[in-house]
Design a protein around this motif. Structure first.
Motif, PDB file in Angstrom:
ATOM      1  N   CYS A  65       0.853  -1.164   0.062  1.00 59.09           N
ATOM      2  CA  CYS A  65      -0.040  -0.210  -0.020  1.00 59.09           C
ATOM      3  C   CYS A  65       0.918   1.169  -0.174  1.00 59.09           C
ATOM      4  O   CYS A  65       1.816   1.419   0.608  1.00 59.09           O
ATOM      5  N   LEU A  66       0.238   2.061  -0.686  1.00 59.66           N
ATOM      6  CA  LEU A  66       1.050   3.423  -0.806  1.00 59.66           C
ATOM      7  C   LEU A  66      -0.206   4.673   0.010  1.00 59.66           C
ATOM      8  O   LEU A  66      -1.224   4.862  -0.540  1.00 59.66           O
ATOM      9  N   ASP A  67       0.471   5.353   0.855  1.00 61.72           N
ATOM     10  CA  ASP A  67      -0.578   6.558   1.436  1.00 61.72           C
ATOM     11  C   ASP A  67       0.018   7.757   1.316  1.00 61.72           C
ATOM     12  O   ASP A  67       1.218   8.054   1.673  1.00 61.72           O
ATOM     13  N   LEU A  68      -0.570   8.476   0.130  1.00 65.21           N
ATOM     14  CA  LEU A  68      -0.254   9.933  -0.018  1.00 65.21           C
ATOM     15  C   LEU A  68      -0.882  10.828   0.949  1.00 65.21           C
ATOM     16  O   LEU A  68      -2.002  10.721   1.368  1.00 65.21           O
ATOM     17  N   PHE A  69      -0.043  11.909   1.341  1.00 67.14           N
ATOM     18  CA  PHE A  69      -0.621  12.998   2.282  1.00 67.14           C
ATOM     19  C   PHE A  69      -0.917  12.274   3.508  1.00 67.14           C
ATOM     20  O   PHE A  69      -2.160  12.427   4.127  1.00 67.14           O
ATOM     21  N   THR A  70      -0.149  11.451   4.147  1.00 64.81           N
ATOM     22  CA  THR A  70      -0.521  10.517   5.184  1.00 64.81           C
ATOM     23  C   THR A  70      -1.304  11.178   6.549  1.00 64.81           C
ATOM     24  O   THR A  70      -2.300  10.817   6.959  1.00 64.81           O
ATOM     25  N   GLY A  71      -0.794  12.358   7.155  1.00 66.36           N
ATOM     26  CA  GLY A  71      -1.276  13.127   8.040  1.00 66.36           C
ATOM     27  C   GLY A  71      -1.024  12.171   9.217  1.00 66.36           C
ATOM     28  O   GLY A  71      -0.191  12.165   9.834  1.00 66.36           O
ATOM     29  N   SER A  72      -2.192  12.015  10.013  1.00 67.42           N
ATOM     30  CA  SER A  72      -2.208  11.199  11.139  1.00 67.42           C
ATOM     31  C   SER A  72      -2.017   9.629  11.092  1.00 67.42           C
ATOM     32  O   SER A  72      -1.492   8.977  11.884  1.00 67.42           O
ATOM     33  N   GLY A  73      -1.846   9.234   9.685  1.00 66.89           N
ATOM     34  CA  GLY A  73      -1.744   7.569   9.753  1.00 66.89           C
ATOM     35  C   GLY A  73      -2.606   6.746   9.781  1.00 66.89           C
ATOM     36  O   GLY A  73      -2.712   5.534  10.001  1.00 66.89           O
ATOM     37  N   SER A  74      -4.165   7.287  10.081  1.00 60.93           N
ATOM     38  CA  SER A  74      -5.272   6.876  10.326  1.00 60.93           C
ATOM     39  C   SER A  74      -5.258   5.539   9.470  1.00 60.93           C
ATOM     40  O   SER A  74      -5.601   4.435   9.751  1.00 60.93           O
ATOM     41  N   LEU A  75      -5.263   5.596   8.195  1.00 62.76           N
ATOM     42  CA  LEU A  75      -5.604   4.670   7.112  1.00 62.76           C
ATOM     43  C   LEU A  75      -4.358   3.801   7.174  1.00 62.76           C
ATOM     44  O   LEU A  75      -4.629   2.331   7.006  1.00 62.76           O
ATOM     45  N   SER A  76      -2.984   4.437   6.909  1.00 58.66           N
ATOM     46  CA  SER A  76      -1.963   3.494   7.093  1.00 58.66           C
ATOM     47  C   SER A  76      -1.957   2.549   8.084  1.00 58.66           C
ATOM     48  O   SER A  76      -1.917   1.108   7.961  1.00 58.66           O
ATOM     49  N   PHE A  77      -2.288   2.838   9.415  1.00 62.94           N
ATOM     50  CA  PHE A  77      -2.118   1.650  10.496  1.00 62.94           C
ATOM     51  C   PHE A  77      -3.255   0.873  10.364  1.00 62.94           C
ATOM     52  O   PHE A  77      -3.042  -0.239  10.926  1.00 62.94           O
ATOM     53  N   GLU A  78      -4.468   1.294   9.965  1.00 66.38           N
ATOM     54  CA  GLU A  78      -5.577   0.402   9.999  1.00 66.38           C
ATOM     55  C   GLU A  78      -5.118  -0.602   8.811  1.00 66.38           C
ATOM     56  O   GLU A  78      -5.498  -1.924   9.356  1.00 66.38           O
ATOM     57  N   ALA A  79      -4.637  -0.136   7.882  1.00 70.41           N
ATOM     58  CA  ALA A  79      -4.363  -1.185   6.903  1.00 70.41           C
ATOM     59  C   ALA A  79      -3.098  -2.219   7.450  1.00 70.41           C
ATOM     60  O   ALA A  79      -3.312  -3.423   7.035  1.00 70.41           O
ATOM     61  N   LEU A  80      -2.251  -1.802   7.912  1.00 66.65           N
ATOM     62  CA  LEU A  80      -1.263  -2.662   8.591  1.00 66.65           C
ATOM     63  C   LEU A  80      -1.936  -3.801   9.604  1.00 66.65           C
ATOM     64  O   LEU A  80      -1.567  -4.880   9.702  1.00 66.65           O
ATOM     65  N   SER A  81      -2.881  -3.183  10.624  1.00 67.53           N
ATOM     66  CA  SER A  81      -3.243  -3.982  11.531  1.00 67.53           C
ATOM     67  C   SER A  81      -4.258  -4.964  10.977  1.00 67.53           C
ATOM     68  O   SER A  81      -4.317  -6.237  11.473  1.00 67.53           O
ATOM     69  N   ARG A  82      -4.686  -4.804   9.642  1.00 68.68           N
ATOM     70  CA  ARG A  82      -5.658  -5.878   9.079  1.00 68.68           C
ATOM     71  C   ARG A  82      -5.104  -6.577   7.796  1.00 68.68           C
ATOM     72  O   ARG A  82      -5.457  -7.425   7.190  1.00 68.68           O
ATOM     73  N   GLY A  83      -3.747  -6.590   7.784  1.00 68.17           N
ATOM     74  CA  GLY A  83      -2.879  -7.560   7.231  1.00 68.17           C
ATOM     75  C   GLY A  83      -2.514  -7.093   5.829  1.00 68.17           C
ATOM     76  O   GLY A  83      -2.028  -8.254   5.374  1.00 68.17           O
ATOM     77  N   ALA A  84      -2.125  -5.867   5.553  1.00 70.27           N
ATOM     78  CA  ALA A  84      -1.261  -5.485   4.581  1.00 70.27           C
ATOM     79  C   ALA A  84       0.076  -5.838   4.763  1.00 70.27           C
ATOM     80  O   ALA A  84       0.697  -5.975   5.930  1.00 70.27           O
ATOM     81  N   SER A  85       0.743  -6.326   3.624  1.00 68.08           N
ATOM     82  CA  SER A  85       2.147  -6.721   3.948  1.00 68.08           C
ATOM     83  C   SER A  85       3.048  -5.594   3.764  1.00 68.08           C
ATOM     84  O   SER A  85       3.878  -5.650   4.657  1.00 68.08           O
TER      85      SER A  85
END
Length: 201
Positions: A65-85
């Motif tokens: 996954c690529l998270d542009l304009f990450t900001g707080s990381g809300s989407l990034s960390f949720e993706a990692l928690s749910r099994g993104a590699s």
């Protein structure tokens, strides 16, 4: 200051009450991660985030996954928690990027990389294809057309990549590439969020 406000994503309302984001589900379910108080920062709300990750349920496991304009990381960390590699996070604001790195270290997310960089400048480089891309730029800066062009021109998208876009509702229909097909669309307040699937051009 102007440059920072243009490039930092997830614009938070002025009546902000919390200094953290919560991971909803998965490996780190219930964990609260601190958010650096950057002007203009708006984490994706729990309600929207839950809908988005229900949409992504079939695509997320082992996705890059690529998270542009990450900001707080809300989407990034949720993706990692749910099994993104792996998740690559791009955030221009130095303090916000430092907080992302602290949060990544705190929960032991070794399969993530934080880049303190301008998202558009990063996309101008030759890319490596990603399976899922999160696009949530600051509102009313007209950044989306250039983002779309750079993702396509520089090989940042896998043949059947999934693209999540969060934008102000007032924009109306987005001028995405013809081979991006919108699968899902919802609105919450003044925000419209959509999920596209790319077909090889």
């Amino acid at each position: 200051m102007t440059r920072r406000r243009q490039q930092t994503g997830r614009n938070m309302p002025n009546n902000r009450r919390e200094g953290f984001v919560r991971i909803i589900s998965g490996r780190w379910r219930g964990r609260k991660l601190p958010v650096h108080d950057v002007e203009g920062l708006r984490p994706t709300t729990d309600r929207v985030k839950e809908t988005v990750f229900n949409w992504l349920a079939q695509d997320l496991f082992e996705a890059n996954c690529l998270d542009l304009f990450t900001g707080s990381g809300s989407l990034s960390f949720e993706a990692l928690s749910r099994g993104a590699s792996h998740v690559t996070m791009l955030e221009l604001d130095k303090k916000a990027a430092e907080q992302l790195e602290k949060n990544r270290t705190m929960i032991g997310a070794d399969n993530a990389k934080v880049h303190n960089t301008d998202s558009l400048a990063f996309l101008k480089q030759p890319g490596t294809p990603f399976d899922i891309v999160f696009i949530d730029p600051p509102f009313r800066k007209k950044l989306l057309p250039e983002v779309f062009d750079l993702l396509e021109q520089n090989n940042w998208l896998a043949p059947n990549a999934v693209i999540y876009i969060e934008a102000e509702k007032e924009l109306g229909e987005l001028d995405t590439p013809a081979h991006w097909h919108m699968n899902k669309e919802k609105a919450a307040g003044q925000v419209c969020y959509r999920l596209f699937e790319r077909e090889e051009a």
